[in-house]
Write a protein that holds these residues in place. Structure first.
Motif, short mmCIF file in Angstrom:
data_model
loop_
_atom_site.label_atom_id
_atom_site.label_comp_id
_atom_site.label_asym_id
_atom_site.label_seq_id
_atom_site.Cartn_x
_atom_site.Cartn_y
_atom_site.Cartn_z
N CYS A 162 0.81 -1.22 0.00
CA CYS A 162 0.00 0.00 0.00
C CYS A 162 0.85 1.28 0.00
N ASP A 221 0.89 6.67 1.71
CA ASP A 221 0.39 5.41 2.25
C ASP A 221 -1.12 5.33 2.00
N CYS A 222 -1.52 4.39 1.15
CA CYS A 222 -2.93 4.26 0.80
C CYS A 222 -3.78 3.81 1.98
N SER A 223 -3.18 3.21 2.98
CA SER A 223 -3.96 2.77 4.14
C SER A 223 -4.43 3.94 5.00
N ARG A 237 -11.49 6.76 3.72
CA ARG A 237 -12.17 5.53 3.32
C ARG A 237 -13.39 5.77 2.45
N VAL A 247 -15.83 -1.20 3.47
CA VAL A 247 -14.45 -1.42 3.05
C VAL A 247 -14.17 -2.91 2.99
N SER A 305 -7.69 -4.35 0.67
CA SER A 305 -6.53 -4.40 1.55
C SER A 305 -5.63 -3.18 1.41
N ASP A 306 -6.04 -2.19 0.62
CA ASP A 306 -5.31 -0.94 0.39
C ASP A 306 -4.06 -1.12 -0.48
N ARG A 307 -3.75 -2.33 -0.92
CA ARG A 307 -2.55 -2.49 -1.74
C ARG A 307 -2.78 -1.89 -3.12
N ASP A 351 -6.08 1.28 -6.12
CA ASP A 351 -5.78 0.33 -5.06
C ASP A 351 -6.91 -0.69 -4.90
N ASN A 366 -9.00 -1.04 -2.66
CA ASN A 366 -10.25 -0.49 -2.12
C ASN A 366 -11.02 0.31 -3.16
N ARG A 399 -10.14 2.70 -5.28
CA ARG A 399 -9.90 4.13 -5.34
C ARG A 399 -8.95 4.44 -6.48
#
Length: 406
Positions: A17, A35-37, A41, A55, A58-60, A77, A79, A81
């Motif tokens: 991520c 950092d996408c995490s 959200r 959600v 995994s944000d990767r 990613d 999620n 996005r």
């Protein structure tokens, strides 16, 4: 999943991520970390206020690309996005939008007005780079998973490849107008690349272990190169099927680099403009599995690999061969930064291949059929014997024995 992208002086690497961008020029410029995490959200354009955003990802980071000028960078990613950045004069997040389904590939038009996102359901959506918060618009669709998307240098055509061996060429301004299909691969088409100095020539790779050149406006195949024809050391044929995870080209010298999935090999080719053929010039054997590759403007080949001690390496074309370079200031700078920020994240990366699940499954059920047939015949014989007398059963057994002796 780890990815590498180079454009001009900017080098961007994503692991899991985390996105890290480093400038090769200017020692005082700090690296850009994202950092996408930690991203919001629920993007503003997702749904109505009364709907709930769940959600599940995994944000990767799944896919990323620079624009042609290097002024923009986009990523998607897990999620769902789509995040757009500007890179000049410094990196800055411009917008965060949602995609309908998880992305498999994305590209930015050469005019830098739209982002084209291909997803796993077979659709391509376009997102405006002028109206930064405008929702995506459906452009075209396939009946199977899309694996790659590309545009021609003049932004006239959009080219898509899918799991069902098809390459489709459509008009970018009117994608419902299909110009041609490039058909010939026998497995999924993993990567496509429009060669920038070759007119209307497309290079494609597939799970059938071949590279193919096409006149994509006509849908005509020009060359088929079998990657299993020889191994780098012994010259013997490779038994394992080869899927290509990345194809890149470099205008100076017309070089083409091909990274193999799950195999530590990079094939180097030169595209002959006169004969319009790929010529194999070298096979680079890596010490570790390669994650991604990219060319820079000074004819350097950067390789992101699965190695905690040396996550990135550099090759240059010296005296007619691609050679590993250790003494390079840019490489030392990038290696130091990546070692500090990315090495801890490598533990979360899966070593499994994404392409293994895309191969066709074949079944030979003849042996199972014959076995079940024999079992049914034996059961039928046993049922018949139960209804016969002793003399008749003895007669049947003698007949079976005599026939087996013959």
């Amino acid at each position: 999943m780890a990815m590498l992208a180079v454009c001009g002086d900017e080098v961007a690497v994503s692991v899991g991520c985390m996105l890290i961008a480093v400038s090769l020029q200017g020692s005082n410029r700090r690296p850009f970390l994202y950092d996408c995490s930690t991203v919001e959200r629920k993007p503003l354009d997702y749904k109505r206020e009364d709907e709930v955003y769940e959600v599940q990802g995994s944000d990767r980071i799944l896919s990323a690309a620079f624009s042609a000028s290097g002024n923009y960078f986009a990523l998607t990613d897990d999620n769902k996005r789509l995040i757009l950045f500007c890179t000049k004069p410094s990196w800055k997040c411009l917008s965060i939008r949602t995609v309908v389904r998880r992305c498999s590939s994305l590209t930015i038009t050469h005019s830098e007005d739209r982002i084209l996102v291909a997803d796993k359901s077979g659709d391509v959506y376009s997102f405006s780079m002028v109206e930064l918060h405008k929702k995506g618009e459906l452009e075209l669709g396939h009946l199977s998973m899309l694996l790659d998307v590309a545009v021609s240098p003049d932004d006239k055509y959009i080219i898509t490849s899918d799991r069902d061996e098809k390459i489709r060429v459509s008009l970018l301004r009117a994608p419902y107008n299909i110009i041609s299909f490039c058909l010939g691969h026998r497995e999924f088409v993993s990567r496509i690349l429009v060669l920038p100095t070759a007119g209307n020539v497309l290079l494609s790779s597939s799970g059938d272990s071949t590279l193919r050149l096409w006149k994509y406006e006509e849908g005509r195949e020009m060359q088929c190169y079998d990657l299993t024809s020889c191994s780098p050391s012994t010259g013997e044929s490779l038994e394992k099927k080869i899927a290509v995870s990345r194809i890149i080209s470099c205008c100076p010298g017309n070089f083409v680099a091909v990274l193999c999935d799950s195999i530590p090999i990079v094939y180097m080719f030169r595209f002959d403009v006169v004969s319009e053929q790929l010529i194999h010039i070298q096979t680079i054997s890596l010490e570790h599995r390669g994650w991604d590759i990219a060319f820079d403007t000074s004819l350097g080949l950067w390789v992101l690999q699965e190695d905690k001690d040396k996550i990135i390496i550099l090759y240059r074309f010296v005296e007619g061969h691609w050679q590993s370079i250790c003494e390079d200031e840019g490489l030392k700078k990038i290696s130091t930064i990546f070692q500090e920020h990315l090495t801890p994240l490598q533990e979360h990366l899966s070593g499994e291949s994404f392409y293994n699940d895309l191969y066709k499954s074949t079944y030979d059920n003849m042996a199972t059929y014959l076995s079940k047939k024999k079992e049914r015949q034996e059961q039928l014989k046993q049922r018949k014997r139960k209804h016969l007398g002793v003399d008749e059963q003895s007669k049947i057994l003698r007949t079976e024995r005599s026939s087996s002796c013959l």
